[in-house]
Motif scaffolding. Structure first.
Motif, PDB file in Angstrom:
ATOM      1  N   ILE A   1       2.013  10.852  -0.041  1.00  0.00           N
ATOM      2  CA  ILE A   1       1.654   9.658   0.730  1.00  0.00           C
ATOM      3  C   ILE A   1       1.005   8.620  -0.185  1.00  0.00           C
ATOM      4  CG2 ILE A   1       0.114   8.773   2.542  1.00  0.00           C
ATOM      5  CD1 ILE A   1       0.537  11.568   3.945  1.00  0.00           C
ATOM      6  N   ALA A   2       0.064   9.042  -1.012  1.00  0.00           N
ATOM      7  CA  ALA A   2      -0.673   8.113  -1.877  1.00  0.00           C
ATOM      8  C   ALA A   2       0.236   7.483  -2.932  1.00  0.00           C
ATOM      9  CB  ALA A   2      -1.840   8.839  -2.554  1.00  0.00           C
ATOM     10  N   GLU A   3       1.090   8.284  -3.566  1.00  0.00           N
ATOM     11  CA  GLU A   3       1.984   7.738  -4.587  1.00  0.00           C
ATOM     12  C   GLU A   3       2.971   6.748  -3.975  1.00  0.00           C
ATOM     13  OE1 GLU A   3       1.776  11.332  -7.896  1.00  0.00           O
ATOM     14  OE2 GLU A   3       3.588  11.150  -6.669  1.00  0.00           O
ATOM     15  N   LYS A   4       3.439   7.016  -2.774  1.00  0.00           N
ATOM     16  CA  LYS A   4       4.342   6.089  -2.081  1.00  0.00           C
ATOM     17  C   LYS A   4       3.599   4.795  -1.755  1.00  0.00           C
ATOM     18  CE  LYS A   4       7.250   5.616   1.992  1.00  0.00           C
ATOM     19  NZ  LYS A   4       7.643   6.190   3.265  1.00  0.00           N
TER      20      LYS A   4
ATOM     21  N   VAL B   1      -4.447   7.129  -7.773  1.00  0.00           N
ATOM     22  CA  VAL B   1      -3.150   7.063  -8.434  1.00  0.00           C
ATOM     23  C   VAL B   1      -3.291   6.127  -9.628  1.00  0.00           C
ATOM     24  CG1 VAL B   1      -0.718   6.459  -8.151  1.00  0.00           C
ATOM     25  CG2 VAL B   1      -1.992   7.436  -6.220  1.00  0.00           C
ATOM     26  N   LEU B   2      -2.848   6.575 -10.795  1.00  0.00           N
ATOM     27  CA  LEU B   2      -2.991   5.809 -12.025  1.00  0.00           C
ATOM     28  C   LEU B   2      -1.626   5.399 -12.558  1.00  0.00           C
ATOM     29  CD1 LEU B   2      -5.018   4.871 -14.224  1.00  0.00           C
ATOM     30  CD2 LEU B   2      -4.537   7.009 -15.397  1.00  0.00           C
ATOM     31  N   GLU B   3      -1.533   4.122 -12.957  1.00  0.00           N
ATOM     32  CA  GLU B   3      -0.318   3.603 -13.587  1.00  0.00           C
ATOM     33  C   GLU B   3      -0.716   2.553 -14.607  1.00  0.00           C
ATOM     34  OE1 GLU B   3       3.614   2.763 -14.590  1.00  0.00           O
ATOM     35  OE2 GLU B   3       2.838   4.445 -13.439  1.00  0.00           O
ATOM     36  N   LYS B   4      -0.513   2.860 -15.893  1.00  0.00           N
ATOM     37  CA  LYS B   4      -0.766   1.916 -16.991  1.00  0.00           C
ATOM     38  C   LYS B   4      -2.143   1.265 -16.902  1.00  0.00           C
ATOM     39  CE  LYS B   4       4.078   0.969 -17.666  1.00  0.00           C
ATOM     40  NZ  LYS B   4       5.165   0.008 -17.575  1.00  0.00           N
ATOM     41  N   GLY B   5      -3.177   2.056 -16.721  1.00  0.00           N
ATOM     42  CA  GLY B   5      -4.545   1.556 -16.680  1.00  0.00           C
ATOM     43  C   GLY B   5      -4.975   1.005 -15.330  1.00  0.00           C
ATOM     44  N   ASN B   6      -4.047   0.841 -14.407  1.00  0.00           N
ATOM     45  CA  ASN B   6      -4.387   0.380 -13.059  1.00  0.00           C
ATOM     46  C   ASN B   6      -4.555   1.585 -12.150  1.00  0.00           C
ATOM     47  OD1 ASN B   6      -4.130  -2.347 -13.805  1.00  0.00           O
ATOM     48  ND2 ASN B   6      -1.930  -2.269 -13.466  1.00  0.00           N
ATOM     49  N   GLU B   7      -5.621   1.555 -11.381  1.00  0.00           N
ATOM     50  CA  GLU B   7      -5.901   2.669 -10.480  1.00  0.00           C
ATOM     51  C   GLU B   7      -5.869   2.186  -9.036  1.00  0.00           C
ATOM     52  OE1 GLU B   7      -8.912   5.691 -11.587  1.00  0.00           O
ATOM     53  OE2 GLU B   7      -9.906   5.028  -9.756  1.00  0.00           O
ATOM     54  N   THR B   8      -5.199   2.951  -8.199  1.00  0.00           N
ATOM     55  CA  THR B   8      -5.164   2.665  -6.769  1.00  0.00           C
ATOM     56  C   THR B   8      -5.766   3.855  -6.041  1.00  0.00           C
ATOM     57  OG1 THR B   8      -3.127   1.376  -7.030  1.00  0.00           O
ATOM     58  CG2 THR B   8      -3.686   2.102  -4.802  1.00  0.00           C
TER      59      THR B   8
END
Length: 187
Positions: free
Chosen positions: A132-135, A161-168
Motif C-alpha cells: 500500500i505504501a509503495e503504491k 518509503v525511500l527513493e533517491k534521498g526523498n522519503e515518503t
C-alpha cells in the motif's frame, strides 16, 4: 625548541582534523545510506519478533518498529507494565534479543500517560502495508515500518518509503488498509 613547537602544533592540528572529520563522517551517515540495511536480509517477521518478546518478557506491547541500523535491521518492541516502560531490540536476521532497556514511570509525574495494547492479529501484515505504501508513494522502496496502537479503536502502520534521498511516510489504518496520511520529506 622552535622546531619542536611547530612539529607539536602541526601534529595536534592534523589529529584534530582527523578526529573532527571522522566524527562528522560517522554522524552524517544516515540510516538510509547504510549498506547493511538491506530489507531483503530481514529473516524474522514482526509476528516472530513479538513471539520472541512474549516468550522472554510477557509484557503488554504498545508498538513494534522495524528500522535499519549500522548492523542491519532491528525490531524495537515498546512495552509496559504498571510501573515500567520497556524497549526491547530483536535482531531481524537472527531473531535474537540484542538489547533491553527499561524506564520506571515517574511517580511525581502529574500527567498520566495513556497506553494502548497492540493487537497484531487484527492488523494487516507488514507485506500488505508495504504494498500500500509503495503504491501510494509512486516510487521507491519501503525501508522502515512501525505498527502501533494509537487509541482504543485504532492501530496504524507508519511506513517510510525511500527513493533517491526523498522519503515518503505513509500512515495506514492497520485494520482495514485505508491510507490516512501521506507526508513527503525531500531533505
Amino acid at each position: 625548541m622552535k622546531h619542536f613547537k611547530k612539529t607539536m602544533i602541526g601534529s595536534i592540528a592534523v589529529a584534530a582534523v582527523f578526529i573532527v572529520g571522522g566524527s562528522y563522517a560517522w554522524a552524517s551517515t544516515s540510516d538510509k545510506e547504510l549498506d547493511n540495511s538491506d530489507p531483503d536480509k530481514i529473516e524474522v517477521t514482526e509476528e516472530e519478533a513479538l513471539d520472541t518478546f512474549a516468550d522472554e518478557y510477557g509484557k503488554k506491547v504498545e508498538s513494534i518498529e522495524l528500522e535499519p541500523t549500522r548492523d542491519g535491521y532491528v525490531y524495537e518492541v515498546e512495552s509496559y507494565d504498571n510501573e515500567t516502560e520497556y524497549n526491547t531490540d530483536v535482531d531481524a536476521a537472527s531473531g535474537d534479543i540484542i538489547d533491553n532497556r527499561s524506564d520506571k514511570d515517574d511517580e511525581d509525574d502529574d500527567e498520566e500517560e495513556t497506553r494502548y495494547e497492540l493487537n497484531q492479529k487484527d492488523a494487516i501484515s507488514q507485506k500488505e502495508a508495504t504494498d500500500i505504501a509503495e503504491k501510494e508513494a509512486n516510487s521507491g522502496k519501503a525501508r522502515e515500518w512501525k505498527l502501533e496502537r494509537v487509541s482504543d479503536d485504532k492501530q496504524t502502520w507508519e511506513v517510510n518509503v525511500l527513493e533517491k534521498g526523498n522519503e515518503t511516510e505513509v500512515t495506514i489504518d492497520a485494520e482495514n488498509g485505508e491510507v490516512l496520511e501521506v507526508e513527503e520529506d525531500d531533505d
